[in-house]
Write a protein that holds these residues in place. Structure first.
Motif, PDB file in Angstrom:
ATOM      1  N   SER A 123      84.905  95.535  21.283  1.00 15.05           N
ATOM      2  CA  SER A 123      83.853  96.183  20.500  1.00 15.05           C
ATOM      3  C   SER A 123      82.562  95.372  20.520  1.00 15.05           C
ATOM      4  CB  SER A 123      84.315  96.398  19.061  1.00 15.05           C
ATOM      5  OG  SER A 123      84.542  95.151  18.421  1.00 15.05           O
ATOM      6  N   LYS A 124      82.681  94.056  20.741  1.00 19.97           N
ATOM      7  CA  LYS A 124      81.490  93.208  20.805  1.00 19.97           C
ATOM      8  C   LYS A 124      80.685  93.458  22.075  1.00 19.97           C
ATOM      9  CE  LYS A 124      82.193  90.910  16.976  1.00 19.97           C
ATOM     10  NZ  LYS A 124      81.263  91.035  15.815  1.00 19.97           N
ATOM     11  N   HIS A 125      81.291  94.160  23.024  1.00 20.22           N
ATOM     12  CA  HIS A 125      80.599  94.491  24.262  1.00 20.22           C
ATOM     13  C   HIS A 125      80.048  95.925  24.237  1.00 20.22           C
ATOM     14  CE1 HIS A 125      81.854  90.814  26.101  1.00 20.22           C
ATOM     15  NE2 HIS A 125      83.132  91.110  26.059  1.00 20.22           N
ATOM     16  N   MET A 126      80.205  96.624  23.141  1.00 20.48           N
ATOM     17  CA  MET A 126      79.824  98.032  23.096  1.00 20.48           C
ATOM     18  C   MET A 126      78.443  98.225  22.480  1.00 20.48           C
ATOM     19  SD  MET A 126      83.273  99.945  21.771  1.00 20.48           S
ATOM     20  CE  MET A 126      84.834  99.820  22.629  1.00 20.48           C
ATOM     21  N   ALA A 127      77.725  99.185  23.019  1.00 20.61           N
ATOM     22  CA  ALA A 127      76.458  99.622  22.432  1.00 20.61           C
ATOM     23  C   ALA A 127      76.188 101.037  22.928  1.00 20.61           C
ATOM     24  CB  ALA A 127      75.320  98.691  22.812  1.00 20.61           C
ATOM     25  N   VAL A 167      78.591  96.774  27.765  1.00 23.91           N
ATOM     26  CA  VAL A 167      77.457  95.995  28.267  1.00 23.91           C
ATOM     27  C   VAL A 167      77.915  94.739  29.004  1.00 23.91           C
ATOM     28  CG1 VAL A 167      75.940  96.882  26.467  1.00 23.91           C
ATOM     29  CG2 VAL A 167      77.121  94.709  26.106  1.00 23.91           C
ATOM     30  N   ALA A 168      79.199  94.409  28.943  1.00 26.50           N
ATOM     31  CA  ALA A 168      79.705  93.312  29.767  1.00 26.50           C
ATOM     32  C   ALA A 168      79.795  93.737  31.225  1.00 26.50           C
ATOM     33  CB  ALA A 168      81.073  92.850  29.258  1.00 26.50           C
ATOM     34  N   GLU A 169      80.159  94.999  31.448  1.00 27.94           N
ATOM     35  CA  GLU A 169      80.342  95.517  32.805  1.00 27.94           C
ATOM     36  C   GLU A 169      79.191  96.399  33.278  1.00 27.94           C
ATOM     37  OE1 GLU A 169      82.808  94.562  34.681  1.00 27.94           O
ATOM     38  OE2 GLU A 169      83.758  93.390  33.095  1.00 27.94           O
ATOM     39  N   GLY A 170      78.394  96.897  32.338  1.00 18.86           N
ATOM     40  CA  GLY A 170      77.339  97.833  32.709  1.00 18.86           C
ATOM     41  C   GLY A 170      77.882  99.183  33.123  1.00 18.86           C
ATOM     42  N   TYR A 204      73.022  94.711  36.418  1.00 14.76           N
ATOM     43  CA  TYR A 204      74.277  95.338  36.853  1.00 14.76           C
ATOM     44  C   TYR A 204      74.194  96.048  38.202  1.00 14.76           C
ATOM     45  CZ  TYR A 204      74.733  95.094  31.731  1.00 14.76           C
ATOM     46  OH  TYR A 204      74.727  94.687  30.427  1.00 14.76           O
ATOM     47  N   GLY A 205      72.997  96.271  38.696  1.00 16.90           N
ATOM     48  CA  GLY A 205      72.840  97.158  39.841  1.00 16.90           C
ATOM     49  C   GLY A 205      72.347  96.469  41.097  1.00 16.90           C
ATOM     50  N   GLY A 223      70.611 100.255  30.416  1.00 17.63           N
ATOM     51  CA  GLY A 223      69.617  99.241  30.067  1.00 17.63           C
ATOM     52  C   GLY A 223      69.288  99.228  28.584  1.00 17.63           C
ATOM     53  N   ALA A 224      69.158 100.407  27.981  1.00 19.19           N
ATOM     54  CA  ALA A 224      68.865 100.485  26.547  1.00 19.19           C
ATOM     55  C   ALA A 224      69.992  99.868  25.733  1.00 19.19           C
ATOM     56  CB  ALA A 224      68.647 101.933  26.144  1.00 19.19           C
ATOM     57  N   ALA A 225      71.242 100.178  26.125  1.00 22.54           N
ATOM     58  CA  ALA A 225      72.388  99.626  25.412  1.00 22.54           C
ATOM     59  C   ALA A 225      72.445  98.110  25.545  1.00 22.54           C
ATOM     60  CB  ALA A 225      73.673 100.259  25.935  1.00 22.54           C
ATOM     61  N   ALA A 226      72.216  97.609  26.756  1.00 19.45           N
ATOM     62  CA  ALA A 226      72.281  96.171  26.987  1.00 19.45           C
ATOM     63  C   ALA A 226      71.208  95.431  26.183  1.00 19.45           C
ATOM     64  CB  ALA A 226      72.120  95.879  28.475  1.00 19.45           C
ATOM     65  N   LEU A 227      70.016  95.979  26.137  1.00 14.51           N
ATOM     66  CA  LEU A 227      68.940  95.350  25.371  1.00 14.51           C
ATOM     67  C   LEU A 227      69.241  95.395  23.874  1.00 14.51           C
ATOM     68  CD1 LEU A 227      65.962  96.748  27.437  1.00 14.51           C
ATOM     69  CD2 LEU A 227      66.457  94.327  27.093  1.00 14.51           C
ATOM     70  N   ALA A 228      69.867  96.490  23.420  1.00  9.74           N
ATOM     71  CA  ALA A 228      70.223  96.582  22.004  1.00  9.74           C
ATOM     72  C   ALA A 228      71.273  95.554  21.624  1.00  9.74           C
ATOM     73  CB  ALA A 228      70.735  97.992  21.695  1.00  9.74           C
TER      74      ALA A 228
END
Length: 251
Positions: free
Chosen positions: A4-8, A25-28, A123-124, A243-248
């Motif tokens: 859950s700590k990797h989720m956004a 967001v750990a895996e993108g 990630y890309g 990208g939005a999730a990772a930045l959040a």
């Protein structure tokens, strides 16, 4: 660290559609199906706000799950300072606060091209790149993002660089190609001028080319002659969401 700590949640607002998904967001990668609604006609702030609230509700996420939201505008300190394909009421609006009040939590609010560029860098297509990465999205206009050693430099309006007396995007966007019926070769000549100019100004280490037309990258990228490597984006229509999730989440 629990999963859950990797989720956004990432929400990507565009001129034609608003889409969202839960992201690892750990895996993108997406952890849910994308949910999508058409962008409300007229693109008024309250209508788009309501669409975002609906999509986040459909994802049924925990109350403490971070949310990142992209928007097709210059974003400065949570305010939208421009408006593309949406109502002019967005100009100068405290948009981040608008969404935070509606969603009942803090969010991360970011320009759509910046979010896509950040995702490609982490990630890309630019995952293993160092130095300066320039992401450009060739579509209705030209979006741009600058990422230096993984750090986003926001609001690079690269489509509005002046070339030969024109905004670059009026000559070199995919819409210009379609509207003028340009061959791939004729369009590539315009792209050559554009990317050579970017190369001269910024001395980047890598160009990443996104937008829907990147699916046909083999038709035009090999025609360009640059010192800088130039590659197609990998994450396609999920880049903004990821990208939005990772930045959040503060990746």
């Amino acid at each position: 660290m629990t999963k859950s700590k990797h989720m956004a949640v990432g929400v990507d607002i565009g001129g034609t559609g608003v889409k969202a998904a839960l992201v690892d967001v750990a895996e993108g990668t997406l952890l849910s199906d994308r949910v999508k609604v058409p962008t409300p006609v007229g693109g008024e702030p309250d209508d788009i706000r309501d669409a975002v609230v609906e999509l986040v509700g459909r994802l049924e996420v925990e109350a403490d799950t971070p949310i990142g939201v992209t928007f097709p505008a210059i974003v400065r300190h949570g305010r939208t300072m421009s408006a593309a394909n949406v109502s002019k009421a967005w100009i100068g609006l405290e948009a981040e606060r608008l969404f935070e009040q509606a969603l009942g939590r803090d969010i991360h609010f970011v320009n759509d091209a910046d979010a896509a560029g950040f995702a490609e860098d982490h990630y890309g297509a630019a995952k293993d790149a160092s130095g300066l990465v320039i992401m450009t999205t060739l579509g209705t206009g030209i979006g741009g993002a600058l990422i230096y050693d993984g750090v986003l430099i926001p609001n690079a309006e690269l489509g509005h660089l002046e070339l030969d007396g024109y905004d670059a995007e009026t000559r070199a966007s995919n819409r210009a190609r379609e509207t003028e019926g340009l061959s791939w070769e004729a369009w590539a000549a315009r792209l050559q001028r554009y990317y050579s100019h970017l190369e001269f100004i910024f001395s980047p280490d890598l160009f990443v080319v996104g937008g829907g037309v990147s699916k046909s990258s083999e038709m035009f990228l090999p025609l360009l002659r640059l010192d800088t490597p130039i590659v197609p984006a990998m994450l396609r229509n999920n880049a903004g969401i990821i990208g939005a999730a990772a930045l959040a989440r503060g990746v």
